[in-house]
Design a protein around this motif. Structure first.
Motif, PDB file in Angstrom:
ATOM      1  N   HIS A  32       0.736  -1.278   0.082  1.00 45.93           N
ATOM      2  CA  HIS A  32       0.018  -0.033  -0.055  1.00 45.93           C
ATOM      3  C   HIS A  32       0.876   1.301   0.160  1.00 45.93           C
ATOM      4  O   HIS A  32       0.358   2.392  -0.160  1.00 45.93           O
ATOM      5  CB  HIS A  32      -0.881   0.120   1.299  1.00 45.93           C
ATOM      6  N   GLY A  33       2.106   1.255   0.007  1.00 41.84           N
ATOM      7  CA  GLY A  33       2.943   2.254   0.060  1.00 41.84           C
ATOM      8  C   GLY A  33       4.033   2.275  -1.051  1.00 41.84           C
ATOM      9  O   GLY A  33       4.869   1.009  -0.948  1.00 41.84           O
ATOM     10  N   ILE A  34       4.477   3.287  -1.840  1.00 42.20           N
ATOM     11  CA  ILE A  34       5.683   2.611  -2.843  1.00 42.20           C
ATOM     12  C   ILE A  34       6.927   2.944  -2.272  1.00 42.20           C
ATOM     13  O   ILE A  34       7.998   2.662  -3.109  1.00 42.20           O
ATOM     14  CB  ILE A  34       5.274   4.010  -3.777  1.00 42.20           C
ATOM     15  N   GLU A  35       6.957   3.551  -1.017  1.00 47.63           N
ATOM     16  CA  GLU A  35       8.386   3.925  -0.476  1.00 47.63           C
ATOM     17  C   GLU A  35       9.125   2.667  -0.289  1.00 47.63           C
ATOM     18  O   GLU A  35      10.440   2.720  -0.095  1.00 47.63           O
ATOM     19  CB  GLU A  35       8.273   4.710   0.844  1.00 47.63           C
ATOM     20  N   ASP A  36       8.471   1.711  -0.001  1.00 46.33           N
ATOM     21  CA  ASP A  36       9.000   0.357   0.479  1.00 46.33           C
ATOM     22  C   ASP A  36       9.400  -0.779  -0.694  1.00 46.33           C
ATOM     23  O   ASP A  36      10.081  -1.634  -0.511  1.00 46.33           O
ATOM     24  CB  ASP A  36       8.257  -0.521   1.515  1.00 46.33           C
ATOM     25  N   VAL A  37       8.885  -0.297  -1.904  1.00 45.59           N
ATOM     26  CA  VAL A  37       9.067  -0.725  -3.250  1.00 45.59           C
ATOM     27  C   VAL A  37      10.612  -0.652  -3.588  1.00 45.59           C
ATOM     28  O   VAL A  37      10.916   0.531  -4.030  1.00 45.59           O
ATOM     29  CB  VAL A  37       8.068  -0.713  -4.164  1.00 45.59           C
ATOM     30  N   TYR A  38      11.159  -1.620  -4.127  1.00 46.82           N
ATOM     31  CA  TYR A  38      12.708  -1.027  -4.857  1.00 46.82           C
ATOM     32  C   TYR A  38      12.580  -1.193  -6.303  1.00 46.82           C
ATOM     33  O   TYR A  38      12.998  -0.254  -6.844  1.00 46.82           O
ATOM     34  CB  TYR A  38      13.639  -2.254  -4.206  1.00 46.82           C
ATOM     35  N   TYR A  39      11.900  -2.229  -6.851  1.00 51.33           N
ATOM     36  CA  TYR A  39      11.890  -2.335  -8.105  1.00 51.33           C
ATOM     37  C   TYR A  39      10.477  -2.866  -8.719  1.00 51.33           C
ATOM     38  O   TYR A  39       9.912  -3.810  -7.923  1.00 51.33           O
ATOM     39  CB  TYR A  39      12.922  -3.194  -8.767  1.00 51.33           C
ATOM     40  N   VAL A  40       9.817  -2.218  -9.671  1.00 51.42           N
ATOM     41  CA  VAL A  40       8.682  -2.885 -10.159  1.00 51.42           C
ATOM     42  C   VAL A  40       8.722  -2.916 -11.770  1.00 51.42           C
ATOM     43  O   VAL A  40       9.242  -1.755 -12.393  1.00 51.42           O
ATOM     44  CB  VAL A  40       7.388  -2.208  -9.885  1.00 51.42           C
ATOM     45  N   GLN A  41       8.479  -4.039 -12.545  1.00 50.06           N
ATOM     46  CA  GLN A  41       8.638  -4.137 -13.891  1.00 50.06           C
ATOM     47  C   GLN A  41       7.105  -4.526 -14.647  1.00 50.06           C
ATOM     48  O   GLN A  41       6.656  -5.578 -13.811  1.00 50.06           O
ATOM     49  CB  GLN A  41       9.702  -5.055 -14.438  1.00 50.06           C
TER      50      GLN A  41
END
Length: 233
Positions: free
Chosen positions: A206-215
Motif C-alpha cells: 500500500h506504500g510505494i516507499e518500500d518498493v525497490y523495483y517494479v517492472q
C-alpha cells in the motif's frame, strides 16, 4: 625538427618483440582482460611500450626496465592470487549475486555500483526482457552478468509444442525504481499511477516507499522487488 628514423624503427621493433615475449610469459588471462586488475595492467603495458617506442626523449633502457619490472609484478601478483583466495579477492574482487531466487538484492547492487537500468540493459543483451524470467544473476569480476533462468523459462518454446503465441501486450519496462514511480514509462505503456497502485494493493503493498523495483511484464502482470527483501529459501 630532426626525424630519427633509424632510432625510431629500432626502438619500435625492440618494444614490439619485448611486449610479445612478456605477453607470452604473463599468459592468456592478460590478453582476455578477465578482471579490472588485468585491464589496468594491459593499458599500462601499452602506455609504457608507446612511450619507449615513440618518444626520443625517453631513455630506451629505462623504459625497457620499467616494462620488464611491470611484467614481473604482474606475474608475481597472479601467482599470489593463484595460491591465496584472500589475495584473489583483494586484487580481483569477487562475484556479486544481484538477483537470488528471483529477488533483486538492492544492497548488492549498491555495493557493485550498479543501477537497475544498467542491470536491465545487461539482461536485454542476453535477450532477457523480463526480470520475472531470472532465477539467479551474478555480476562477475570482469563486469559481465551471468544469468540462470527460472526452470519454466528454460522449457520448450510454444513453437516446439505447436501452441499459438499471441503478441505480447506490453514491452517489459520498469515503472518503479528505488521507491520512485517512473511516470514517463507509465505514459509510454499507456498506464496510470492509479492502475499501478491498484495492482500493488492486490499484492498487499500500500506504500510505494518500500518498493525497490517494479517492472510491467508482457501480459500486464508485475514483477515486484521489495527493498532489502530476503530471497526465499
Amino acid at each position: 625538427m630532426e626525424l630519427n628514423l633509424v632510432e625510431m624503427l629500432v626502438r619500435s621493433s625492440c618494444a614490439f618483440f619485448v611486449i610479445l615475449i612478456l605477453a607470452r610469459i604473463i599468459g592468456k588471462k592478460q590478453v582476455s582482460q578477465l578482471t579490472f586488475f588485468h585491464y589496468v595492467t594491459g593499458i599500462t603495458f601499452g602506455s609504457i611500450a608507446a612511450e619507449i617506442s615513440a618518444q626520443v626523449e625517453t631513455p630506451f633502457l629505462d623504459g625497457l626496465v620499467s616494462l620488464v619490472w611491470w611484467a614481473v609484478l604482474t606475474v608475481a601478483v597472479s601467482y599470489i592470487s593463484f595460491r591465496s583466495k584472500k589475495a584473489r579477492v583483494l586484487f580481483d574482487d569477487k562475484p556479486s549475486i544481484v538477483i537470488q531466487n528471483g529477488v533483486i538484492l538492492n544492497n548488492e547492487l549498491r555495493k557493485a555500483r550498479l543501477h537497475t537500468d544498467e542491470l536491465a540493459m545487461m539482461l536485454r543483451e542476453q535477450s532477457i526482457f523480463s526480470f520475472d524470467e531470472v532465477l539467479y544473476a551474478v555480476f562477475e569480476t570482469n563486469g559481465e552478468l551471468s544469468v540462470l533462468k527460472k526452470p519454466l523459462a528454460r522449457t520448450a518454446t510454444k513453437e516446439d509444442v505447436s501452441v499459438s503465441a499471441p503478441a505480447p501486450q506490453y514491452l517489459p519496462m520498469q515503472v518503479v525504481t528505488d521507491g520512485k514511480i517512473i511516470s514517463q514509462n507509465l505514459t509510454e505503456l499507456q498506464l496510470t499511477e492509479d492502475w499501478l497502485m491498484k495492482k500493488l494493493s492486490k499484492k498487499n503493498i500500500h506504500g510505494i516507499e518500500d518498493v525497490y523495483y517494479v517492472q510491467v511484464l508482457e501480459n500486464g502482470s508485475l514483477y515486484i522487488s521489495i527493498k532489502n527483501a530476503s530471497p526465499p529459501s
